[in-house]
Design a protein around this motif. Sequence first.
Motif, PDB file in Angstrom:
ATOM      1  N   LYS A  21       0.703  -0.969   0.165  1.00 21.03           N
ATOM      2  CA  LYS A  21      -0.052   0.036   0.054  1.00 21.03           C
ATOM      3  C   LYS A  21       0.907   1.322  -0.044  1.00 21.03           C
ATOM      4  O   LYS A  21       0.436   2.187  -0.684  1.00 21.03           O
ATOM      5  CB  LYS A  21      -0.991   0.186   1.258  1.00 21.03           C
ATOM      6  CG  LYS A  21      -1.573   1.201   1.290  1.00 21.03           C
ATOM      7  CD  LYS A  21      -2.783   1.010   2.379  1.00 21.03           C
ATOM      8  CE  LYS A  21      -3.753   2.165   2.427  1.00 21.03           C
ATOM      9  NZ  LYS A  21      -4.532   2.302   3.551  1.00 21.03           N
ATOM     10  N   LYS A  22       1.873   1.196   0.685  1.00 21.55           N
ATOM     11  CA  LYS A  22       2.884   2.486   0.932  1.00 21.55           C
ATOM     12  C   LYS A  22       3.549   2.553  -0.436  1.00 21.55           C
ATOM     13  O   LYS A  22       4.018   3.857  -0.850  1.00 21.55           O
ATOM     14  CB  LYS A  22       3.786   2.079   2.076  1.00 21.55           C
ATOM     15  CG  LYS A  22       4.736   3.276   2.191  1.00 21.55           C
ATOM     16  CD  LYS A  22       5.778   2.979   3.348  1.00 21.55           C
ATOM     17  CE  LYS A  22       6.347   4.310   3.874  1.00 21.55           C
ATOM     18  NZ  LYS A  22       7.308   4.137   5.079  1.00 21.55           N
ATOM     19  N   GLY A  44       2.432   1.781  -3.301  1.00 20.70           N
ATOM     20  CA  GLY A  44       1.403   2.395  -4.179  1.00 20.70           C
ATOM     21  C   GLY A  44       1.366   4.044  -3.983  1.00 20.70           C
ATOM     22  O   GLY A  44       1.083   4.705  -5.074  1.00 20.70           O
ATOM     23  N   GLN A  45       1.418   4.268  -2.930  1.00 15.64           N
ATOM     24  CA  GLN A  45       1.366   5.780  -2.420  1.00 15.64           C
ATOM     25  C   GLN A  45       2.445   6.463  -2.920  1.00 15.64           C
ATOM     26  O   GLN A  45       2.332   7.491  -3.639  1.00 15.64           O
ATOM     27  CB  GLN A  45       1.000   5.984  -0.976  1.00 15.64           C
ATOM     28  CG  GLN A  45      -0.141   5.417  -0.499  1.00 15.64           C
ATOM     29  CD  GLN A  45      -0.278   5.476   1.201  1.00 15.64           C
ATOM     30  OE1 GLN A  45       1.173   5.519   1.716  1.00 15.64           O
ATOM     31  NE2 GLN A  45      -1.215   5.599   1.662  1.00 15.64           N
ATOM     32  N   TYR A  46       3.667   5.884  -2.786  1.00 17.96           N
ATOM     33  CA  TYR A  46       4.982   6.488  -3.237  1.00 17.96           C
ATOM     34  C   TYR A  46       4.799   6.436  -4.664  1.00 17.96           C
ATOM     35  O   TYR A  46       5.210   7.482  -5.558  1.00 17.96           O
ATOM     36  CB  TYR A  46       6.229   5.655  -2.986  1.00 17.96           C
ATOM     37  CG  TYR A  46       6.840   5.922  -1.649  1.00 17.96           C
ATOM     38  CD1 TYR A  46       7.363   7.307  -1.468  1.00 17.96           C
ATOM     39  CD2 TYR A  46       6.816   5.058  -0.465  1.00 17.96           C
ATOM     40  CE1 TYR A  46       7.857   7.873  -0.287  1.00 17.96           C
ATOM     41  CE2 TYR A  46       7.398   5.698   0.577  1.00 17.96           C
ATOM     42  CZ  TYR A  46       7.665   6.925   0.788  1.00 17.96           C
ATOM     43  OH  TYR A  46       8.157   7.395   1.853  1.00 17.96           O
ATOM     44  N   ARG A 104       2.333   6.798  -7.025  1.00 20.53           N
ATOM     45  CA  ARG A 104       1.456   7.842  -7.473  1.00 20.53           C
ATOM     46  C   ARG A 104       1.921   9.193  -7.311  1.00 20.53           C
ATOM     47  O   ARG A 104       1.705  10.185  -7.987  1.00 20.53           O
ATOM     48  CB  ARG A 104       0.042   7.803  -6.424  1.00 20.53           C
ATOM     49  CG  ARG A 104      -0.779   6.657  -6.986  1.00 20.53           C
ATOM     50  CD  ARG A 104      -2.175   6.665  -6.382  1.00 20.53           C
ATOM     51  NE  ARG A 104      -2.270   6.478  -4.954  1.00 20.53           N
ATOM     52  CZ  ARG A 104      -2.117   5.266  -4.542  1.00 20.53           C
ATOM     53  NH1 ARG A 104      -2.169   4.252  -5.147  1.00 20.53           N
ATOM     54  NH2 ARG A 104      -2.214   5.048  -3.165  1.00 20.53           N
ATOM     55  N   TYR A 105       2.849   9.270  -5.974  1.00 24.98           N
ATOM     56  CA  TYR A 105       3.477  10.431  -5.735  1.00 24.98           C
ATOM     57  C   TYR A 105       4.693  10.917  -6.850  1.00 24.98           C
ATOM     58  O   TYR A 105       4.730  12.123  -7.309  1.00 24.98           O
ATOM     59  CB  TYR A 105       4.066  10.522  -4.291  1.00 24.98           C
ATOM     60  CG  TYR A 105       5.313  11.721  -4.147  1.00 24.98           C
ATOM     61  CD1 TYR A 105       4.512  13.156  -3.800  1.00 24.98           C
ATOM     62  CD2 TYR A 105       6.450  11.324  -4.317  1.00 24.98           C
ATOM     63  CE1 TYR A 105       5.663  14.069  -3.748  1.00 24.98           C
ATOM     64  CE2 TYR A 105       7.376  12.530  -4.151  1.00 24.98           C
ATOM     65  CZ  TYR A 105       6.762  13.997  -3.871  1.00 24.98           C
ATOM     66  OH  TYR A 105       7.693  15.014  -3.501  1.00 24.98           O
TER      67      TYR A 105
END
Length: 442
Positions: A210-211, A213-215, A217-218
């Motif tokens: 999940k982390k 995925g966040q990175y 997108r960032y």
Amino acid sequence: MKKKITLLAILFLGLGFGFAQNEEAMTKLSIFHEYVKAGNFDAAYGPWMEVRTKYPKFNNAIPVDGEKILKHKIENSTGTEKVAFINDLLKLWDEKLENFPSKTKVGDLLSDKAQLMYDYKTELGLSDTQLYEAFDKAFTTDLKTFKNAKSLYVYFSLMVDLFDAGKKTDQQLFDKYDDVVDKIETEVKSNSEGLNKLMAKEEAGTPLTKKDGQYKRYYESSLTAFDQISGSVDTKLGDRANCSNLIPLYQKDYEENKNNGVWLQRAMNKLYEKGCKEDPMFVKVVKQKNSIEPNAKTSYYLYLITGEQQYFDQTLQLETDPFRKSKLYNTIAKDFKQKGSYGKAREYFMKSLNANPSDKSPYVQIAYMYAASANSCGDTNFNKRAVFWLAAAEARKGGNSSLAANYEAKAPSKSEIFSAGKAGQSISIGCWIGRTVTVPKI
């Protein structure tokens, strides 16, 4: 009482805040924070102001939630009241820097201040000079955390406006352009490296967390933002940096800077980028830079000047950083493309992609070359137009859906595919392209 303690404990654990002895401050903090989470910023304002006034150093939630509260107030007010809230948000950021220095990224905060001042320059009655100085303070105080692409563009745009107004010199303008371009390249490199690691992880069959995925997108959004402003910065500079302006400037300052590697590097890059590579001044600068600090770019420029293979080979040997190597391959590819050597251009565009997979722009360049060669690489009218399916596929890989749609519209239609009886067949495209395209099924 037990319920109240539980709420405070949840707040403490969820936000990572330091638990204080002052129960009143914590109680009011929990009240305004809950209001903020619910989007009820007007109700949050009162208890937030109490904590901010009485206990300014109590908790980092004061500036974090306060920013959201005051932005709401700014958006929903007018006249003198709006100006008061704008100034209070600027004051809040100063308080954050003073009261919570360890939790504050200075360049990020100062650029936010400058951007707010710019966004409301009319209400605040600020001049371009005052606004530029605010951005410049952020840029020069803490360059590392000045990461907002929009603010970086506004910063440079103000420099150009001041130059046009006669308040900045040619040298100041070109130096700031180089500073901003260097910063863009730094951010692009950092985000590209991060994204490439995640892409490699996916390709190896390892699911992203999940982390992750966040990175991802960032990184992707950051790269898109910096790619957009990169073109905007060049557009804003326009023809202010042309050969007739640059050459006299570099001639004038050459003797003073001939042993300054940074000056020489920037001068030769600018002369090359602006199409001045045929001028003797470009040759002079490149040879001097190569004599004191040879690197991949100087050897490449020497290759352009002399055409000698040794300098071309030296270029690729000297550059070891994957990101810079990708940019170098891209530059070489564009030179071959400009000369009409599409086969060699594609070869180096692909090398650029291999060195930096997160940069998809080479795919678009290949698409352009395919489309430009459609008429010469097909043996029949149908096969010529079939090349546009190849071009569309490359454009899609490069993330340019509108270009892909444009090329698909130029390829044979469903009725033409039916008439030719070629649905689902493979067509070999000749000349430099040397690829096979499958006709869509209908």
